[in-house]
Design a protein around this motif. Structure first.
Motif, PDB file in Angstrom:
ATOM      1  N   PHE A  13      -2.345  -7.599  18.014  1.00 38.54           N
ATOM      2  CA  PHE A  13      -1.546  -6.741  17.134  1.00 38.54           C
ATOM      3  C   PHE A  13      -1.197  -7.434  15.814  1.00 38.54           C
ATOM      4  O   PHE A  13      -0.928  -6.768  14.817  1.00 38.54           O
ATOM      5  CB  PHE A  13      -0.280  -6.243  17.836  1.00 38.54           C
ATOM      6  CG  PHE A  13      -0.560  -5.111  18.786  1.00 38.54           C
ATOM      7  CD1 PHE A  13      -0.943  -3.867  18.304  1.00 38.54           C
ATOM      8  CD2 PHE A  13      -0.471  -5.289  20.152  1.00 38.54           C
ATOM      9  CE1 PHE A  13      -1.226  -2.821  19.152  1.00 38.54           C
ATOM     10  CE2 PHE A  13      -0.752  -4.247  21.018  1.00 38.54           C
ATOM     11  CZ  PHE A  13      -1.134  -3.013  20.530  1.00 38.54           C
ATOM     12  N   CYS A  14      -1.230  -8.750  15.783  1.00 35.52           N
ATOM     13  CA  CYS A  14      -1.020  -9.477  14.522  1.00 35.52           C
ATOM     14  C   CYS A  14      -2.166  -9.239  13.548  1.00 35.52           C
ATOM     15  O   CYS A  14      -2.042  -9.517  12.358  1.00 35.52           O
ATOM     16  CB  CYS A  14      -0.853 -10.968  14.784  1.00 35.52           C
ATOM     17  SG  CYS A  14       0.708 -11.390  15.568  1.00 35.52           S
ATOM     18  N   LEU A  15      -3.274  -8.714  14.063  1.00 39.92           N
ATOM     19  CA  LEU A  15      -4.408  -8.406  13.196  1.00 39.92           C
ATOM     20  C   LEU A  15      -4.136  -7.208  12.289  1.00 39.92           C
ATOM     21  O   LEU A  15      -4.828  -7.030  11.289  1.00 39.92           O
ATOM     22  CB  LEU A  15      -5.663  -8.149  14.030  1.00 39.92           C
ATOM     23  CG  LEU A  15      -6.221  -9.350  14.781  1.00 39.92           C
ATOM     24  CD1 LEU A  15      -7.381  -8.915  15.670  1.00 39.92           C
ATOM     25  CD2 LEU A  15      -6.649 -10.431  13.811  1.00 39.92           C
ATOM     26  N   ILE A  16      -3.138  -6.380  12.612  1.00 38.39           N
ATOM     27  CA  ILE A  16      -2.847  -5.210  11.775  1.00 38.39           C
ATOM     28  C   ILE A  16      -2.459  -5.641  10.361  1.00 38.39           C
ATOM     29  O   ILE A  16      -3.102  -5.218   9.404  1.00 38.39           O
ATOM     30  CB  ILE A  16      -1.779  -4.297  12.420  1.00 38.39           C
ATOM     31  CG1 ILE A  16      -2.322  -3.681  13.709  1.00 38.39           C
ATOM     32  CG2 ILE A  16      -1.352  -3.193  11.449  1.00 38.39           C
ATOM     33  CD1 ILE A  16      -1.281  -2.939  14.530  1.00 38.39           C
ATOM     34  N   PRO A  17      -1.423  -6.481  10.193  1.00 39.95           N
ATOM     35  CA  PRO A  17      -1.099  -6.876   8.813  1.00 39.95           C
ATOM     36  C   PRO A  17      -2.207  -7.687   8.151  1.00 39.95           C
ATOM     37  O   PRO A  17      -2.430  -7.566   6.944  1.00 39.95           O
ATOM     38  CB  PRO A  17       0.194  -7.685   8.942  1.00 39.95           C
ATOM     39  CG  PRO A  17       0.312  -8.043  10.378  1.00 39.95           C
ATOM     40  CD  PRO A  17      -0.461  -7.022  11.151  1.00 39.95           C
ATOM     41  N   VAL A  18      -2.922  -8.481   8.911  1.00 41.13           N
ATOM     42  CA  VAL A  18      -4.031  -9.253   8.347  1.00 41.13           C
ATOM     43  C   VAL A  18      -5.109  -8.303   7.828  1.00 41.13           C
ATOM     44  O   VAL A  18      -5.634  -8.476   6.724  1.00 41.13           O
ATOM     45  CB  VAL A  18      -4.612 -10.227   9.401  1.00 41.13           C
ATOM     46  CG1 VAL A  18      -5.900 -10.863   8.908  1.00 41.13           C
ATOM     47  CG2 VAL A  18      -3.589 -11.293   9.761  1.00 41.13           C
ATOM     48  N   GLY A  19      -5.420  -7.276   8.610  1.00 40.70           N
ATOM     49  CA  GLY A  19      -6.427  -6.300   8.198  1.00 40.70           C
ATOM     50  C   GLY A  19      -6.003  -5.499   6.980  1.00 40.70           C
ATOM     51  O   GLY A  19      -6.799  -5.275   6.068  1.00 40.70           O
ATOM     52  N   ILE A  20      -4.743  -5.078   6.946  1.00 41.25           N
ATOM     53  CA  ILE A  20      -4.255  -4.291   5.807  1.00 41.25           C
ATOM     54  C   ILE A  20      -4.266  -5.138   4.541  1.00 41.25           C
ATOM     55  O   ILE A  20      -4.711  -4.682   3.480  1.00 41.25           O
ATOM     56  CB  ILE A  20      -2.861  -3.707   6.110  1.00 41.25           C
ATOM     57  CG1 ILE A  20      -2.967  -2.665   7.232  1.00 41.25           C
ATOM     58  CG2 ILE A  20      -2.240  -3.091   4.856  1.00 41.25           C
ATOM     59  CD1 ILE A  20      -1.620  -2.194   7.762  1.00 41.25           C
ATOM     60  N   PHE A  21      -3.803  -6.382   4.644  1.00 38.46           N
ATOM     61  CA  PHE A  21      -3.826  -7.282   3.484  1.00 38.46           C
ATOM     62  C   PHE A  21      -5.269  -7.532   3.047  1.00 38.46           C
ATOM     63  O   PHE A  21      -5.591  -7.466   1.857  1.00 38.46           O
ATOM     64  CB  PHE A  21      -3.139  -8.610   3.816  1.00 38.46           C
ATOM     65  CG  PHE A  21      -3.298  -9.639   2.739  1.00 38.46           C
ATOM     66  CD1 PHE A  21      -2.471  -9.630   1.629  1.00 38.46           C
ATOM     67  CD2 PHE A  21      -4.285 -10.614   2.816  1.00 38.46           C
ATOM     68  CE1 PHE A  21      -2.620 -10.573   0.615  1.00 38.46           C
ATOM     69  CE2 PHE A  21      -4.448 -11.551   1.817  1.00 38.46           C
ATOM     70  CZ  PHE A  21      -3.606 -11.535   0.719  1.00 38.46           C
ATOM     71  N   GLY A  22      -6.140  -7.815   4.006  1.00 30.12           N
ATOM     72  CA  GLY A  22      -7.536  -8.102   3.680  1.00 30.12           C
ATOM     73  C   GLY A  22      -8.228  -6.937   3.009  1.00 30.12           C
ATOM     74  O   GLY A  22      -8.990  -7.117   2.052  1.00 30.12           O
ATOM     75  N   LEU A  23      -7.946  -5.718   3.461  1.00 29.81           N
ATOM     76  CA  LEU A  23      -8.595  -4.552   2.853  1.00 29.81           C
ATOM     77  C   LEU A  23      -7.987  -4.198   1.499  1.00 29.81           C
ATOM     78  O   LEU A  23      -8.689  -3.667   0.635  1.00 29.81           O
ATOM     79  CB  LEU A  23      -8.574  -3.369   3.818  1.00 29.81           C
ATOM     80  CG  LEU A  23      -9.533  -3.551   5.006  1.00 29.81           C
ATOM     81  CD1 LEU A  23      -9.343  -2.448   6.035  1.00 29.81           C
ATOM     82  CD2 LEU A  23     -10.974  -3.621   4.547  1.00 29.81           C
ATOM     83  N   LEU A  24      -6.707  -4.517   1.282  1.00 23.37           N
ATOM     84  CA  LEU A  24      -6.136  -4.368  -0.069  1.00 23.37           C
ATOM     85  C   LEU A  24      -6.842  -5.334  -1.019  1.00 23.37           C
ATOM     86  O   LEU A  24      -7.225  -4.961  -2.132  1.00 23.37           O
ATOM     87  CB  LEU A  24      -4.631  -4.631  -0.062  1.00 23.37           C
ATOM     88  CG  LEU A  24      -3.955  -4.729  -1.429  1.00 23.37           C
ATOM     89  CD1 LEU A  24      -4.111  -3.435  -2.221  1.00 23.37           C
ATOM     90  CD2 LEU A  24      -2.478  -5.087  -1.273  1.00 23.37           C
ATOM     91  N   PHE A  25      -7.040  -6.561  -0.564  1.00 23.01           N
ATOM     92  CA  PHE A  25      -7.753  -7.554  -1.366  1.00 23.01           C
ATOM     93  C   PHE A  25      -9.177  -7.077  -1.665  1.00 23.01           C
ATOM     94  O   PHE A  25      -9.648  -7.171  -2.796  1.00 23.01           O
ATOM     95  CB  PHE A  25      -7.757  -8.901  -0.630  1.00 23.01           C
ATOM     96  CG  PHE A  25      -8.425  -9.997  -1.387  1.00 23.01           C
ATOM     97  CD1 PHE A  25      -7.812 -10.592  -2.483  1.00 23.01           C
ATOM     98  CD2 PHE A  25      -9.678 -10.455  -1.006  1.00 23.01           C
ATOM     99  CE1 PHE A  25      -8.441 -11.610  -3.193  1.00 23.01           C
ATOM    100  CE2 PHE A  25     -10.314 -11.469  -1.700  1.00 23.01           C
ATOM    101  CZ  PHE A  25      -9.687 -12.044  -2.795  1.00 23.01           C
ATOM    102  N   CYS A  26      -9.853  -6.524  -0.654  1.00 24.54           N
ATOM    103  CA  CYS A  26     -11.209  -6.003  -0.853  1.00 24.54           C
ATOM    104  C   CYS A  26     -11.222  -4.825  -1.824  1.00 24.54           C
ATOM    105  O   CYS A  26     -12.148  -4.691  -2.631  1.00 24.54           O
ATOM    106  CB  CYS A  26     -11.819  -5.582   0.485  1.00 24.54           C
ATOM    107  SG  CYS A  26     -12.222  -6.976   1.553  1.00 24.54           S
ATOM    108  N   HIS A  27     -10.188  -3.968  -1.763  1.00 19.07           N
ATOM    109  CA  HIS A  27     -10.072  -2.846  -2.706  1.00 19.07           C
ATOM    110  C   HIS A  27     -10.043  -3.379  -4.139  1.00 19.07           C
ATOM    111  O   HIS A  27     -10.763  -2.887  -5.009  1.00 19.07           O
ATOM    112  CB  HIS A  27      -8.802  -2.041  -2.393  1.00 19.07           C
ATOM    113  CG  HIS A  27      -8.518  -0.945  -3.360  1.00 19.07           C
ATOM    114  ND1 HIS A  27      -8.869   0.367  -3.115  1.00 19.07           N
ATOM    115  CD2 HIS A  27      -7.904  -0.942  -4.579  1.00 19.07           C
ATOM    116  CE1 HIS A  27      -8.496   1.116  -4.140  1.00 19.07           C
ATOM    117  NE2 HIS A  27      -7.907   0.341  -5.036  1.00 19.07           N
TER     118      HIS A  27
END
Length: 161
Positions: A11-25
């Motif tokens: 579940f800690c992957l949720i904020p990591v994924g959201i941050f990572g995809l904002l960076f990718c955006h």
């Protein structure tokens, strides 16, 4: 107990994924400018933070409150000033976000279960919301983008000019 710890870590992957995809955006916005020979400065979270420069790309990651790491990104670029490059820069971020939504949706439809389902589902909802917010032509009325046009509105202005 081990299963609970594994689920918690998952579940800690949720904020990591959201941050990572904002960076990718934001990198999606920067890539067309860089490919055209320009320079780009990507900011995620806050303009006051640590900056790393890699050739013509600079990246700043800062924190103006915990939420800003997941909701605020910006790009400043310079280089060839053509309508095509400006359009590509504007549309690059939403294109990455829509692609992420498609991939997440595909993975979920193919069958994922357990805690990973919830992680990917949460990231999918977050990215779907980001896609909607950036693509709908509007001027933001609140938050860190207050008074600024969305990517959709900037693109419409560009093609109507």
């Amino acid at each position: 107990m081990v299963d609970s710890a594994g689920s918690l870590l998952t579940f800690c992957l949720i904020p990591v994924g959201i941050f990572g995809l904002l960076f990718c955006h934001e990198l999606g916005h920067a890539l067309p400018a860089l490919l055209a020979g320009g320079r780009a400065h990507v900011t995620v979270g806050s303009h006051d933070g640590r900056t790393v420069t890699l050739g013509r790309l600079s990246v700043t990651v800062g924190m103006d409150g915990f939420r800003s790491l997941f909701t605020y990104g910006d790009i400043q670029w310079s280089g060839p000033d053509s309508t095509f490059v400006r359009a590509a820069v504007i549309l690059g971020g939403p294109a990455v976000t829509v692609s992420a939504v498609g991939v997440l949706g595909f993975v979920l439809l193919r069958g994922v279960d357990g805690s990973l389902f919830w992680v990917l589902g949460n990231i999918l909802v977050s990215e779907g919301y980001r896609a909607y917010q950036t693509m709908v032509p509007k001027t933001y009325s609140k938050g860190p983008y207050e008074g600024k046009p969305s990517d959709g509105k900037r693109f419409l202005r560009l093609i109507r000019a």
